[in-house]
Design an enzyme around this catalytic site. Sequence first.
Site, PDB file in Angstrom:
ATOM      1  N   ARG A 117     -15.858  25.355  27.461  1.00 14.74           N
ATOM      2  CA  ARG A 117     -15.782  24.921  26.053  1.00 14.74           C
ATOM      3  C   ARG A 117     -14.381  24.361  25.859  1.00 14.74           C
ATOM      4  NH1 ARG A 117     -18.098  27.840  20.792  1.00 14.74           N
ATOM      5  NH2 ARG A 117     -19.865  26.740  21.688  1.00 14.74           N
ATOM      6  N   CYS A 127     -27.242  25.377  14.370  1.00 10.16           N
ATOM      7  CA  CYS A 127     -26.814  25.954  15.654  1.00 10.16           C
ATOM      8  C   CYS A 127     -26.062  27.270  15.482  1.00 10.16           C
ATOM      9  CB  CYS A 127     -25.983  24.947  16.434  1.00 10.16           C
ATOM     10  SG  CYS A 127     -24.381  24.576  15.688  1.00 10.16           S
ATOM     11  N   GLN A 132     -26.663  23.254  23.408  1.00 12.09           N
ATOM     12  CA  GLN A 132     -27.256  23.642  22.130  1.00 12.09           C
ATOM     13  C   GLN A 132     -28.525  22.838  21.858  1.00 12.09           C
ATOM     14  OE1 GLN A 132     -26.108  26.006  19.700  1.00 12.09           O
ATOM     15  NE2 GLN A 132     -28.204  25.613  19.042  1.00 12.09           N
ATOM     16  N   ARG A 134     -30.769  29.609  23.618  1.00 13.83           N
ATOM     17  CA  ARG A 134     -29.577  29.296  24.414  1.00 13.83           C
ATOM     18  C   ARG A 134     -29.678  30.011  25.759  1.00 13.83           C
ATOM     19  NH1 ARG A 134     -25.007  27.570  21.764  1.00 13.83           N
ATOM     20  NH2 ARG A 134     -24.285  27.166  23.878  1.00 13.83           N
ATOM     21  N   ASP A 136     -25.237  21.741   9.991  1.00 15.49           N
ATOM     22  CA  ASP A 136     -24.191  22.402  10.786  1.00 15.49           C
ATOM     23  C   ASP A 136     -23.018  22.661   9.838  1.00 15.49           C
ATOM     24  OD1 ASP A 136     -22.649  23.418  12.865  1.00 15.49           O
ATOM     25  OD2 ASP A 136     -22.178  21.469  13.761  1.00 15.49           O
ATOM     26  N   HIS A 148     -22.380  18.685  22.245  1.00 12.37           N
ATOM     27  CA  HIS A 148     -22.771  20.083  22.498  1.00 12.37           C
ATOM     28  C   HIS A 148     -24.178  20.084  23.109  1.00 12.37           C
ATOM     29  CE1 HIS A 148     -22.701  24.306  22.301  1.00 12.37           C
ATOM     30  NE2 HIS A 148     -22.816  24.525  21.012  1.00 12.37           N
TER      31      HIS A 148
HETATM   32  N1   CP Z   1     -23.839  27.507  18.502  1.00 16.60           N
HETATM   33  C1   CP Z   1     -22.802  27.891  19.273  1.00 16.60           C
HETATM   34  O1   CP Z   1     -22.411  27.212  20.218  1.00 16.60           O
HETATM   35  O2   CP Z   1     -22.269  29.089  18.926  1.00 16.60           O
HETATM   36  P1   CP Z   1     -20.913  29.728  19.498  1.00 16.60           P
HETATM   37  O3   CP Z   1     -19.771  28.923  18.940  1.00 16.60           O
HETATM   38  O4   CP Z   1     -20.944  31.134  18.967  1.00 16.60           O
HETATM   39  O5   CP Z   1     -20.942  29.681  20.997  1.00 16.60           O
HETATM   40  N1  NVA Z   2     -19.756  21.648  15.040  1.00  9.75           N
HETATM   41  C1  NVA Z   2     -19.386  23.022  15.305  1.00  9.75           C
HETATM   42  C2  NVA Z   2     -20.390  23.666  16.216  1.00  9.75           C
HETATM   43  C3  NVA Z   2     -20.121  25.110  16.526  1.00  9.75           C
HETATM   44  C4  NVA Z   2     -21.062  25.697  17.512  1.00  9.75           C
HETATM   45  C5  NVA Z   2     -17.989  23.081  15.911  1.00  9.75           C
HETATM   46  O1  NVA Z   2     -17.662  22.233  16.744  1.00  9.75           O
HETATM   47  O2  NVA Z   2     -17.220  23.956  15.506  1.00  9.75           O
END
Ligand code: CP
Ligand code: NVA
Length: 306
Positions: free
Chosen positions: A107, A264, A137, A292, A225, A134
Amino acid sequence: MAVRHFLDISSLDHATLRQIIDNAHLMKAAGKHVPAKLKPAGIEDTQLAMIFEKPSTRTRVSFDVAMRQLGGQTLVLMSEDLQLGRGESISDTAKVLSRYVDAIMIRANSHDTILALAEHGSIPIINGLTDHSHPCQIMADVQAFEEHRGDIKGRTIAWVGDGNNVAVSWMHAAVRFGFNLRIGCPVQLKPTQAALDWIKAENGNVTITDDANEAVKDADCVVADTWVSMGDKDGPWRKQVLGPYAVDDKLMALADKDAVFMHCLPAYRGDEVTASVIDGPQSIVFDEAENRLHAQKAILAWCLGV
Ligand code: CP
Ligand code: NVA
């Protein structure tokens, strides 16, 4: 076999993505005990490193459990504890980690980081969210949609809110899985030009409007989101411009009567979605979260050779 990276939905072809989703359905049906034919050879000697430059609940736990259920092992690495956080180059980090582990899920703040890892390392790299996209997801989300509403091909998905990283992976999926995507967003928060150009080049069925009602009309699925993504520094301004894009019962009523609501997570009730919608009968957000685990087992298996 060429190294199999899972960097973006746009980087893979339809047949590969379809096979991963079909395997995700099989993984879910099988539960904790993954059938031998869905397990990569030598998985018991396989290590997955998971690097986090941003917080995570779902990605961290679901990847960890997915790898263990496949029969492999995991290491969780917070980037500030690595020399990466003190300026060691991504290319050196990629070369070193490739000597120890068999795959990396990361990440990252910047999408360029995952591209550099893939370029300089010699093991599969999996995108666990970047500023650009992402993809894991949306694989889980496609699986969840299909469980509730059948094949996603030809259906209409409405995205309402910020044209962010998650929206971009929905755009990629619209092309690869052959569905229509309507994005309702303020003009200031449209998806990136790169994503829009890609859709144009691929002739994708993606439309952008600043009218949330128009985006949602008769849709099979409404997606929201958070208005403030990790790393966004302009929270108060975003909440102001995104105010008209909150998903409430009135907006949901414009969608198809059997439409599902997706998010998500993490969600902020009272901002991008009302509690009545996200905790209501059309919401499938916890199925998305569960998937997931299943979708990522299928992604890991594919990266490792299934
Ligand atoms: N949706 C998602 O990726 O959640 P986290 O940020 O908790 O991993
Ligand atoms: N758009 C959000 C998604 C989190 C899973 C972010 O990037 O924070």
